[in-house]
Design a protein around this motif. Structure first.
Motif: not given
Length: 346
Positions: A264-287
């Motif tokens: 849910p924390l990651a989804a909150h972060t990603i949803s915020s980015l989508i609403a603000i800048i509407n990217p074509e791709t979001i790549a997730l990284t980190g262990e």
């Protein structure tokens, strides 16, 4: 500035831009004659000849064997001397409490001539300075240095960083004054997203984001908006751990360690980015990110984001490769006059 000085200054700027056009043309063409370089740059043959002669004198351009003649005078051929200048790229990293420094030395077209990695108990300005000093003693034609950090620098001073001993370090001025080199300090996520973006070789400008979730550190994001790194007014853009999650930063850090609270924390972060800048791709990284997390994160985002606005959501492999490639790219760009002018206008 009086009119005579202004005209002289403009003439110098035009000459530097023309020099840069010729250098870039030779780098992409591998070799060329005055005629082919003139065609590639739009400059006159006479202008190309004058600039090429100057670059020959400094050693930045090399003259090769003459082109075969068809009865007339054979045309001189030129290549860019990739080893005329080198750059040093260094990035500091912390993962699960373990600190390290990775470095590379490349020639002026980005070919690596040296690289390495070391774990250190203490990564501060002195450690970076010591490594750079060692590299400069070994390669005396280093002309620029790029530094990557897990944080941000404002006016050359690091004021937010996951590596605490780097906070408040005036690293840019320290290195610039000591070595008289062009110094660039950049956020790790900006460099990763730039390296990733350049690898895609898009035919038109795109908007993409890379978000990292590293164990023991706050998440961060790098954003390319319409083909350009978005840094924000004070280079704070991408510090997604400061989003209003409704919990303390200590609770946020703890929540990232458990799948049931991470998603849910990651989804909150990603949803915020989508609403603000509407990217074509979001790549997730980190262990902390696993391939099996992508689907539930995507579904969670759909609770607030209409599906037609959802980006491609992927897991980015080998982020360190993109990190170094991005750092090499911006450090090389710091030496190109025309690109600096374009950047200042944006």
């Amino acid at each position: 500035m009086n009119k005579i000085n202004q005209i002289a200054n403009n003439s110098i700027r035009v000459k530097k831009i023309n020099q840069e056009l010729i250098k870039q043309a030779l780098k992409s063409m591998k070799e060329g004659t005055k005629s082919t370089i003139a065609s590639a740059t739009g400059l006159s043959i006479a202008t190309c000849g004058n600039i090429l002669n100057e670059l020959l004198e400094t050693g930045e351009v090399i003259e090769t064997e003459l082109e075969a003649s068809n009865g007339g005078r054979p045309a001189r051929r030129f290549i860019y001397n990739a080893d005329f200048s080198y750059i040093a790229c260094i990035y500091a990293k912390i993962e699960d409490g373990q600190k390290s420094i990775t470095y590379a030395v490349t020639n002026s077209v980005g070919d690596r001539v040296d690289h390495g990695w070391m774990e250190l108990e203490y990564v501060d300005a002195a450690a970076i300075d010591h490594l750079l000093d060692t590299l400069i003693q070994q390669y005396n034609n280093i002309k620029a240095v790029g530094i990557g950090i897990p944080g941000l620098a404002h006016q050359g001073v690091i004021n937010i960083c996951d590596i605490k001993e780097l906070i408040n370090a005036p690293l840019e001025s320290l290195l610039r004054e000591k070595y008289e080199l062009e110094v660039t300090i950049e956020n790790d996520m900006n460099l990763i997203v730039y390296g990733f973006y350049k690898q895609q070789d898009y035919e038109e400008d795109k908007t993409i984001v890379v978000v990292t979730f590293i164990k023991g550190a706050f998440p961060g994001a790098g954003m390319m908006i319409d083909g350009h790194i978005h840094k924000g007014n004070t280079r704070f853009a991408g510090e997604v751990s400061f989003l209003p999650f409704g919990i303390s930063r200590e609770q946020q850090l703890s929540s990232l360690d458990h799948t049931d609270t991470f998603i849910p924390l990651a989804a909150h972060t990603i949803s915020s980015l989508i609403a603000i800048i509407n990217p074509e791709t979001i790549a997730l990284t980190g262990e902390q990110v696993k391939q099996e997390n992508v689907r539930p994160i995507y579904q969670r985002c759909l609770e607030v984001i209409p599906e037609e606005h959802m980006p491609h959501l992927i897991v980015l492999d080998q982020p360190d490769d993109h990190y170094m490639n991005g750092l090499i790219a911006i450090t090389l760009e710091s030496l190109t006059y025309s690109l600096q002018l374009v950047e200042k206008r944006r």
